[in-house]
Design an enzyme around this catalytic site. Structure first.
Site, PDB file in Angstrom:
ATOM      1  N   HIS A 208     -28.934 -48.606  10.932  1.00  0.00           N
ATOM      2  CA  HIS A 208     -28.447 -47.229  10.775  1.00  0.00           C
ATOM      3  C   HIS A 208     -29.234 -46.185  11.572  1.00  0.00           C
ATOM      4  CE1 HIS A 208     -31.892 -46.965   8.105  1.00  0.00           C
ATOM      5  NE2 HIS A 208     -31.735 -45.660   8.060  1.00  0.00           N
TER       6      HIS A 208
HETATM    7  N1  UDP Z   1     -30.771 -50.227   0.487  1.00  0.00           N
HETATM    8  C1  UDP Z   1     -29.844 -50.382  -0.529  1.00  0.00           C
HETATM    9  N2  UDP Z   1     -28.575 -50.740  -0.202  1.00  0.00           N
HETATM   10  C2  UDP Z   1     -28.183 -50.989   1.082  1.00  0.00           C
HETATM   11  C3  UDP Z   1     -29.142 -50.836   2.113  1.00  0.00           C
HETATM   12  C4  UDP Z   1     -30.430 -50.447   1.784  1.00  0.00           C
HETATM   13  O1  UDP Z   1     -30.165 -50.193  -1.709  1.00  0.00           O
HETATM   14  O2  UDP Z   1     -27.003 -51.308   1.298  1.00  0.00           O
HETATM   15  C5  UDP Z   1     -32.139 -49.837   0.142  1.00  0.00           C
HETATM   16  C6  UDP Z   1     -33.201 -50.770   0.668  1.00  0.00           C
HETATM   17  O3  UDP Z   1     -33.407 -51.856  -0.218  1.00  0.00           O
HETATM   18  C7  UDP Z   1     -34.410 -49.866   0.813  1.00  0.00           C
HETATM   19  C8  UDP Z   1     -33.797 -48.526   1.131  1.00  0.00           C
HETATM   20  O4  UDP Z   1     -32.418 -48.607   0.773  1.00  0.00           O
HETATM   21  O5  UDP Z   1     -35.114 -49.752  -0.400  1.00  0.00           O
HETATM   22  C9  UDP Z   1     -33.942 -48.248   2.592  1.00  0.00           C
HETATM   23  O6  UDP Z   1     -33.198 -47.146   2.923  1.00  0.00           O
HETATM   24  P1  UDP Z   1     -32.733 -46.863   4.416  1.00  0.00           P
HETATM   25  O7  UDP Z   1     -32.677 -48.126   5.167  1.00  0.00           O
HETATM   26  O8  UDP Z   1     -31.487 -46.044   4.321  1.00  0.00           O
HETATM   27  O9  UDP Z   1     -33.862 -45.883   4.968  1.00  0.00           O
HETATM   28  P2  UDP Z   1     -35.283 -46.073   5.646  1.00  0.00           P
HETATM   29  O10 UDP Z   1     -36.108 -46.921   4.757  1.00  0.00           O
HETATM   30  O11 UDP Z   1     -35.067 -46.667   7.002  1.00  0.00           O
HETATM   31  O12 UDP Z   1     -35.802 -44.685   5.750  1.00  0.00           O
END
Ligand code: UDP
Length: 362
Positions: A208
């Site tokens: 994403h």
């Molecule tokens: N996550 C979730 N469902 C999904 C994809 C990710 O619950 O379909 C959770 C994942 O386990 C993690 C968090 O969302 O705890 C990560 O969020 P994201 O990837 O949006 O953001 P980033 O960590 O890159 O800032």
């Protein structure tokens, strides 16, 4: 005297981290009061409401409903909304998380009103200023009074920028979260059965980050590599709304036919899949670390990572977005030596340590 904390959240990873801290705040009734502000940055029910329900996060007192638009429009509208709330609520602290536009808007609004800011996940750096997240982190850290770092690397990064005061290595809140939900997810989620998956015989992928989704070449490199891996093992892809839109825009949706594409998953289903996966391919910060916590090899679809420890300890391969490199990393999964003896993300008490700092007299 009750201390009031205004918590600013807006995006999925912030809801998850806030769940851990809010649970800890509730252990101090009469001493701490939390007012939750949702900026509205993530608004799809499966990117927002489902987390509030499942993780029992306090219902936001305010929802600014700021979603979409350019970075400037979004951040500006949030800044205006948060400032009004802070003037009314007069909190002792503003608590911000991570590196989104909601983080920066909260930091700026509070700093201009001379309200101290506490930043959870301070000090992370990719050293890539083209990432909107990097700009948000650096500026938020600069105006924060309390810099709550997840790692020693983050503390060192801040020191290089001259930030030493108010800096604490509390460990990673996401590790607290992983310890709390690991067994709960295994016990309650039925996602493996629903998707017809066998433990350790599938890959889990997420994508994403703007640097991947907004670049047709990178996006094709990633999605075509996932389609190739899917000839060997099923590849589950919980598809982020932004990625879905851009795959359509660039005419790349045909690759999805080879994958098990699902809507963004509720957290416990995601955690259950992560633990059962043979390998995780991701450009997410949180998911890279969850792979590490659950001892699942990770292939990171980025050119740099803030979570360098996962790479240094052999659990994470940083491969970028080219088909050839992703495929090569998948083929060589057996080779890296993976260390489990080191705990770079603390011992699962980050939430408690953060609360201790917030209750300390400054
Ligand atoms: N996550 C979730 N469902 C999904 C994809 C990710 O619950 O379909 C959770 C994942 O386990 C993690 C968090 O969302 O705890 C990560 O969020 P994201 O990837 O949006 O953001 P980033 O960590 O890159 O800032």
């Amino acid at each position: 005297m009750t201390r009031k904390i205004v918590t600013i959240v807006g995006a999925r990873p912030q809801f998850i981290k806030a769940a851990a801290i809010s649970r800890e705040i509730l252990k101090h009734p009469g001493t701490l009061e939390e007012v939750m502000v949702h900026t509205g940055q993530h608004y799809d029910p499966n990117m927002s409401q489902v987390f509030f329900d499942e993780l029992e996060i306090p219902v936001p007192k305010y929802n600014l409903e700021v979603s979409g638009g350019t970075h400037g429009v979004m951040t500006g509208r949030m800044l205006e909304g948060i400032e009004k709330i802070l003037i009314d609520e007069k909190p002792n602290w503003v608590l911000i998380y991570g590196d989104t536009n909601s983080t920066l808007a909260g930091a700026l609004a509070a700093a201009k009103l001379h309200i101290p800011v506490a930043h959870v996940e301070a000090g992370l750096r990719s050293f890539n200023m083209r990432m909107p997240e990097e700009v948000n982190r650096i500026l938020s850290d600069r105006v924060s009074a309390l810099l709550l770092c997840p790692t020693q690397t983050a503390v060192d990064n801040l020191a290089l920028e001259g930030l030493i005061q108010g800096v604490h290595n509390v460990g990673d809140v996401m590790y607290d979260v992983a310890l709390y939900y690991r067994e709960r997810a295994r016990a309650s989620s039925r996602i493996l059965e629903t998707l017809g998956l066998v433990e350790k015989e599938f890959a889990l992928a997420t994508c994403h980050r703007a640097e991947n989704t907004d670049d047709a070449v990178r996006l094709e490199g990633i999605i075509s590599a996932l389609a190739e891996i899917a000839r060997e093992v099923p590849v589950v892809l919980p598809l982020h709304p932004r990625t879905k839109k851009l795959l359509q825009q660039f005419g790349l949706e045909h690759y999805l036919a080879d994958l098990k594409v699902v809507e963004p998953l509720p957290f416990l289903d995601m955690v259950a899949l992560e633990q059962a996966a043979k390998v995780i391919l991701t450009d997410s910060g949180g998911v890279q670390k969850e792979a590490f916590f659950y001892q699942v090899p990770c292939i990171t679809l980025r050119d740099e990572t803030e979570w360098v420890e996962t790479v240094e300890l052999g659990w994470n391969q940083l491969v970028g977005a080219s088909n050839a490199q992703i495929s090569a990393a998948y083929s060589s999964l057996a080779s890296p030596v993976r260390t489990t003896q080191v705990a770079p993300y603390g011992n699962g008490s980050a939430s408690r340590l953060i609360l201790e700092e917030l209750m300390r007299e400054y």
